[in-house]
Design an enzyme around this catalytic site. Structure first.
Site, PDB file in Angstrom:
ATOM      1  CB  SER A 158      -3.706 -54.407 -27.497  1.00  0.00           C
ATOM      2  OG  SER A 158      -3.999 -55.766 -27.296  1.00  0.00           O
ATOM      3  NE  ARG A 228     -16.053 -56.818 -24.313  1.00  0.00           N
ATOM      4  CZ  ARG A 228     -15.172 -55.981 -24.822  1.00  0.00           C
ATOM      5  NH1 ARG A 228     -14.156 -56.436 -25.527  1.00  0.00           N
ATOM      6  NH2 ARG A 228     -15.285 -54.690 -24.639  1.00  0.00           N
ATOM      7  CG  ASP A 323      -0.639 -55.518 -20.209  1.00  0.00           C
ATOM      8  OD1 ASP A 323      -1.247 -56.605 -20.166  1.00  0.00           O
ATOM      9  OD2 ASP A 323      -0.463 -54.873 -21.269  1.00  0.00           O
ATOM     10  CG  HIS A 356      -4.009 -55.539 -22.337  1.00  0.00           C
ATOM     11  ND1 HIS A 356      -2.735 -55.417 -22.861  1.00  0.00           N
ATOM     12  CD2 HIS A 356      -4.834 -55.650 -23.410  1.00  0.00           C
ATOM     13  CE1 HIS A 356      -2.802 -55.457 -24.183  1.00  0.00           C
ATOM     14  NE2 HIS A 356      -4.057 -55.589 -24.541  1.00  0.00           N
ATOM     15  CG  ASP A 357      -9.105 -52.452 -20.311  1.00  0.00           C
ATOM     16  OD1 ASP A 357      -8.899 -52.849 -21.472  1.00  0.00           O
ATOM     17  OD2 ASP A 357     -10.192 -52.568 -19.733  1.00  0.00           O
TER      18      ASP A 357
END
Lengths: 386, 386
Positions: A158, A228, A323, A356-357
């Site tokens: 990232s 968040r 992602d 994405h994680d």
């Protein structure tokens, strides 16, 4: 009672160190940090030639604690523990691994919550907006301090991948390999839009007090929590959210009220609330700007290939199919520019559901790809040492 | 000075009408609305057989004003003016078109800002959570009032498409065609997650006062603005945001501060602020729940085909390639269930860059698809009249 044994492939108990840098650091915004601290962790041993050092760069909400445990009672290891350790892809029996909290951070490095030596007050909103290039500049000073003339590799996912890319462009002689994972050559309008909603959530929180909440004894909890929660949606894929939570109801039936009803709501609220206790809102704001500003092609007439021509490193670029924050198409832009610039690049597009994680997850194909790549990095080091 | 002429294919100046319903309405939550109002607009003329009526169902932030202008000085026509008017796909020379603000709404129909006849106070947070099925039940009473035994078609996009689908299931004898556009058979965990962030933004706004902000003389502006900004991201595609805004800077260069810098930030803030002046936060909260709760398959053992077997209507299902809120895959779930239930269905997947918002846009392929379909609906009506 003895503490439970740490896993054999863990770097074990690690202790971060705060390094003070007394020279001034010129920033892209035109301002100067007269001095700054970097909080640093290292794993493994630097070899005699100082040729086996790997710099790990962290992402938006992360820090210097990339691997191992701070105490035997820690529930979780560092954020990239799946990748770093004895026998792991970035094998600490071979490499000297370095990770620092970047400037602007909130985990010990100089940032908005630090005291401005000139005013004697906390920086707060007056902390300068830092860029990926500024971070790389600070990391280069860290390399000098550690006696590392050239990194065997700089790696990150990232925003961390963006730092690896910037390293290759700004210090071509000081980096042998750049490992750019789940990154993009610049944010899209949609990426910026998500960041802007997060910023507005924090900045419109009445407890934000224009960023001077330290003095007011408040914390913009609601805003940071919302930021968040929103971030988490973009870190996961629709598929992974679906398989993780589906439409499962906490109570088994609809309540016809605004309580937490679906499991996914409960997960997001928990994640949002937990984050507030471990992260600083001014740092979050700052780093969303760092992301928005990242655009190494800009100063080359928006020609990414021209920007890549500065690089001398070899590249591994990795993306994940699900992602949607920084999709494989964005990684392929980097690959295409590197190919156009005649730079050696290996590209791995990993099939993964976790969005994405994924870059933080022990996905077998992903681990194998990085293992194979770092094996090669190690062989090069060994060959040079002979 | 004369007012500018309205376009020839406009339904012209229209006047909404508030219809009062005095009988009680039983809701899915178990509560009863003792009476309620619906704000309604109609365009065109109901024929003698009352066989040419088309019900238009609105989406999350919309209302009864689907076409035409309320005054010659209006800058914009109703929300589906591209589709409804003389010579347009839903041709008001052929059809009697009806659109109402749903209960729970904030544009004249009974909703949270209305006075509860039992307490004499505004409903506020005590307004019951309404479902798509509740809306359809109220719309059936509206049909009764207008003398419409059977709709020639029920049509809508997004949440409006869900109402069309629910109509076909709940009143199979009262709907000839269901036109389900940019919809889904139920929300995904990611869809619910976005709604939950929007809800938390509103509910944690200190000016929300547990939904009793009317009495406090406040409005949860910040929260509603954030909710709308976030909504807008999901209505547009990454491509359309990119082509609309790219990474254009308002001032031409980076400011290294938190002012509005990128065009996309400016757009979102404007959209968010404008929304606050025209929409009620309690309604927004309520309708996100209506969306979350929509799941017609649930009471059929989560078998959508079984739910579809109740229907007698013919279906047109339409999706848009760049819609990531309710993607074509979600529309295909509906199509597959209808096929499995042996219901006649036509499916159109329109190539369009504009994301979920495509359903509001004059996209030639889309207009042609609806024109062709409504031509057929018209021919059926004409054939029956002979």
């Amino acid at each position: 009672m003895t503490a439970p044994a740490l896993p054999a492939d863990s770097v074990g108990i690690v202790t971060p160190e705060k390094l003070a840098f007394h020279g001034p650091l010129s920033l892209d915004c035109g301002r100067i940090l007269p001095r700054f601290d970097l909080m640093v962790e290292t794993y493994g041993t630097l070899n005699a030639q100082a040729s086996n050092a790997v710099l790990i760069c962290h992402a938006l909400s992360s820090d210097h604690h990339a691997a191992g445990y701070h105490s035997p009672s820690d529930r979780k290891p560092g954020w990239w523990d799946v990748m770093i350790g004895p026998g792991k892809p970035i094998d600490t029996r071979r490499f000297f691994v370095v990770c620092c909290n970047n400037i602007g951070g909130c985990k010990g490095s100089t940032g908005p919550a630090s005291t401005d030596p000139e005013s004697g007050e906390r920086y707060g909103p007056d902390f300068p907006i830092v860029t990926v290039r500024d971070w790389v500049r600070a990391q280069a000073l860290l390399a000098d301090r550690l006696g590392i003339r050239r990194w065997a590799a700089v790696a990150g996912g990232s925003l961390g991948g963006m730092q690896a890319l910037q390293w290759a462009m700004d210090y071509p002689e000081r980096i042998a390999h750049a490992v750019v994972i789940a990154a993009a050559p610049r944010l899209s309008a949609q990426n910026i839009a998500f960041n802007e909603v997060a910023r507005q959530a924090i900045r419109t929180d009445p407890e934000f007090h224009d960023g001077r909440y330290y003095q007011h004894g408040t914390v913009p909890r609601r805003g940071l929590m919302l930021a968040r929660m929103l971030g988490h949606i973009t870190y996961l894929s629709d598929e992974s959210m679906g398989s993780k939570f589906g439409r499962e109801l906490r109570e088994g039936k609809l309540g016809y009220n605004f309580d937490t009803e679906f499991q996914v709501e409960s997960y997001l609220r928990y994640q949002g609330q937990a984050f507030v206790d471990r992260f600083d809102a001014n740092t979050y704001l700052l780093i969303t700007k760092t992301l928005d500003y990242f655009d190494p092609a800009a100063e080359h007439g928006h020609d990414l290939a021209a920007a890549c021509r500065q690089a001398r490193a070899r590249f591994l670029v990795v993306s994940f199919t699900s992602d949607w924050r920084f999709s494989p198409a964005r990684s392929r832009e980097i690959v295409q520019a590197l190919v156009a610039a005649d730079r050696p690049v290996t590209y791995g597009e990993i099939t993964a559901d976790q969005g994405h994680d994924s870059f933080l997850m022990p996905i077998p194909d992903y681990l194998r790809t990085l293992s194979a790549y770092f094996d090669r990095v190690h062989q090069e080091i060994a060959a040079h040492a002979r």
